[in-house]
Design a protein around this motif. Structure first.
Motif, mmCIF file in Angstrom:
data_model
loop_
_atom_site.group_PDB
_atom_site.id
_atom_site.type_symbol
_atom_site.label_atom_id
_atom_site.label_comp_id
_atom_site.label_asym_id
_atom_site.label_seq_id
_atom_site.Cartn_x
_atom_site.Cartn_y
_atom_site.Cartn_z
ATOM 1 N N LEU A 55 0.838 -1.206 0.000
ATOM 2 C CA LEU A 55 0.000 0.000 0.000
ATOM 3 C C LEU A 55 0.871 1.254 0.000
ATOM 4 O O LEU A 55 0.510 2.269 -0.609
ATOM 5 N N HIS A 56 2.017 1.194 0.692
ATOM 6 C CA HIS A 56 2.945 2.330 0.687
ATOM 7 C C HIS A 56 3.493 2.546 -0.722
ATOM 8 O O HIS A 56 3.613 3.688 -1.181
ATOM 9 N N LEU A 57 3.818 1.450 -1.400
ATOM 10 C CA LEU A 57 4.317 1.545 -2.770
ATOM 11 C C LEU A 57 3.250 2.121 -3.699
ATOM 12 O O LEU A 57 3.552 2.977 -4.547
ATOM 13 N N LEU A 58 2.024 1.686 -3.535
ATOM 14 C CA LEU A 58 0.927 2.202 -4.350
ATOM 15 C C LEU A 58 0.710 3.695 -4.096
ATOM 16 O O LEU A 58 0.566 4.483 -5.036
ATOM 17 N N GLY A 59 0.710 4.088 -2.838
ATOM 18 C CA GLY A 59 0.554 5.502 -2.499
ATOM 19 C C GLY A 59 1.696 6.344 -3.041
ATOM 20 O O GLY A 59 1.487 7.457 -3.551
ATOM 21 N N TRP A 60 2.902 5.809 -2.965
ATOM 22 C CA TRP A 60 4.072 6.501 -3.500
ATOM 23 C C TRP A 60 3.944 6.671 -5.016
ATOM 24 O O TRP A 60 4.219 7.740 -5.553
#
Length: 61
Positions: free
Chosen positions: A3-8
């Motif tokens: 999810l952090h990668l997607l948000g980034w």
């Protein structure tokens, strides 16, 4: 982590779109700095998350 990668990816996509739209490097240099900073944050997050794979936390009894 994913999810952090997607948000980034979404955030950087929007920032890059703004940089391309403005098309003035002097006015968008701070946005490039934000992209660099969040890439560093994502790298640290990956290292911490991966470290739990190598040595997971011990559960309290």
């Amino acid at each position: 982590m994913l999810l952090h990668l997607l948000g980034w990816a979404i955030g950087n996509g929007l920032l890059l779109a703004i940089i391309v739209y403005v098309d003035d490097p002097q006015r968008t240099v701070s946005l490039e700095g934000i992209i660099t900073t969040w890439a560093l944050v994502l790298a640290i997050d990956f290292i911490v998350s991966f470290s739990y794979t190598l040595s997971p936390r011990k559960h309290k009894a």
